[in-house]
Design an enzyme around this catalytic site. Sequence first.
Site, PDB file in Angstrom:
ATOM      1  N   ARG A 181      40.646  36.639  35.290  1.00  0.00           N
ATOM      2  CA  ARG A 181      39.359  36.504  36.018  1.00  0.00           C
ATOM      3  C   ARG A 181      38.353  37.412  35.335  1.00  0.00           C
ATOM      4  NH1 ARG A 181      38.355  36.739  42.423  1.00  0.00           N
ATOM      5  NH2 ARG A 181      39.222  34.660  42.143  1.00  0.00           N
ATOM      6  N   ARG A 213      43.229  37.169  47.114  1.00  0.00           N
ATOM      7  CA  ARG A 213      44.097  35.982  47.149  1.00  0.00           C
ATOM      8  C   ARG A 213      44.570  35.531  45.778  1.00  0.00           C
ATOM      9  NH1 ARG A 213      41.342  36.366  51.383  1.00  0.00           N
ATOM     10  NH2 ARG A 213      39.829  37.096  49.878  1.00  0.00           N
ATOM     11  N   THR A 214      43.655  35.387  44.842  1.00  0.00           N
ATOM     12  CA  THR A 214      44.038  34.784  43.557  1.00  0.00           C
ATOM     13  C   THR A 214      45.022  35.696  42.838  1.00  0.00           C
ATOM     14  OG1 THR A 214      41.826  33.854  43.497  1.00  0.00           O
ATOM     15  CG2 THR A 214      43.124  33.681  41.486  1.00  0.00           C
ATOM     16  N   HIS A 229      36.651  27.627  38.951  1.00  0.00           N
ATOM     17  CA  HIS A 229      37.807  28.300  39.572  1.00  0.00           C
ATOM     18  C   HIS A 229      38.882  27.221  39.763  1.00  0.00           C
ATOM     19  CE1 HIS A 229      40.217  31.063  41.729  1.00  0.00           C
ATOM     20  NE2 HIS A 229      39.345  31.536  42.597  1.00  0.00           N
ATOM     21  N   LYS A 241      36.747  51.655  27.504  1.00  0.00           N
ATOM     22  CA  LYS A 241      36.434  52.436  26.291  1.00  0.00           C
ATOM     23  C   LYS A 241      35.657  51.605  25.276  1.00  0.00           C
ATOM     24  CE  LYS A 241      41.068  54.323  26.699  1.00  0.00           C
ATOM     25  NZ  LYS A 241      42.363  54.213  26.022  1.00  0.00           N
TER      26      LYS A 241
HETATM   27  N1   CP Z   1      39.448  32.440  46.784  1.00  0.00           N
HETATM   28  C1   CP Z   1      39.420  33.516  45.986  1.00  0.00           C
HETATM   29  O1   CP Z   1      39.197  33.415  44.780  1.00  0.00           O
HETATM   30  O2   CP Z   1      39.680  34.699  46.629  1.00  0.00           O
HETATM   31  P1   CP Z   1      39.815  36.098  45.914  1.00  0.00           P
HETATM   32  O3   CP Z   1      38.459  36.445  45.349  1.00  0.00           O
HETATM   33  O4   CP Z   1      40.275  37.053  46.979  1.00  0.00           O
HETATM   34  O5   CP Z   1      40.818  35.947  44.806  1.00  0.00           O
END
Ligand code: CP
Length: 304
Positions: free
Chosen positions: A103, A53-54, A131, A82
């Site tokens: 991320r 999603r993100t 998040h 590397k």
């Molecule tokens: N909600 C969320 O962070 O989903 P993903 O890990 O799929 O990005």
Amino acid sequence: MDLKNRSLVSITDFSKEEILYILDLAEEFEKDQRQQILNKHVIASLFFEPSTRTRLSFESAVQYLGGSIIGFASADTSSVKKGESLKDTILTVSNYSDLIVMRNPLDGSARYASEVSPVPIINAGDGANQHPTQCLLDLYSIRKTQGSLENIDIVMVGDLKYGRTVHSLVQALSLFNATFHFVSPESLKMPSSVKTWVKNANLEYKQYTDLSEAIPHADILYMTRVQGERFPDPLEYERVKNAYILENSMLGKSKENMKVLHPLPRVNEINEDVDNNPKAYYFQQAKNGVYVRQALIAAILGLK
Ligand code: CP
């Protein structure tokens, strides 16, 4: 509102007014998603940890706005494999982009990246820490379904220790006079630092182990996945992974206005028989992520 060139690492980086500005802007994008305002802008998307999603909603947000996106979906396909450091990766990618979405599995990595980067950083999740963009879309979903963010009762269920989304959301809802109900196994309780945040805001929280006891209080029932990847002890994960499984029959005593949210992905903590209940909102919640991320990108690039 001046969010131009600001990084978003923790939801606490934004004031209440700035959060509301993003949510209002997201409403504008929900009405008109294809405004071509990102022409000639390049966004980098660096995902050192899996995501559906993100990552894809950021990519979708950029592409609907007419921008370009570069990056990687796994550290294994980058020069990190590397031995390149995070600092060198960020300094390099900042040469190729106007904004970096990242991320990373390490708590604090996004803050570090924002300190070394000449372009803004958006934290797309750092370990069990924060998040903030999920938090913004959660707030958008709550406001959309409840009509307001003020004075809601939220029941948070599952892995409150390692679940970064609940940490960000508690901090944000503390600005809006929420009442918190934390449901978890003993070993996955909300961290003291987050509970202290609630206390310092002069708000209430209650802790439960029994989900059915908490459900009748909920305006929002926020389910979470047990974050198996963050457990130091696999046996402990096995012990708690099925602690809470929401079934449709359990929603009989819920409030009329109640909605079930989940940041997703789910494993088994929401039975599929909940999906057709009008109170299930988690897939619409994921859709709202595109509008919120469009708003955030536009504000940080000074285009709105
Ligand atoms: N909600 C969320 O962070 O989903 P993903 O890990 O799929 O990005």
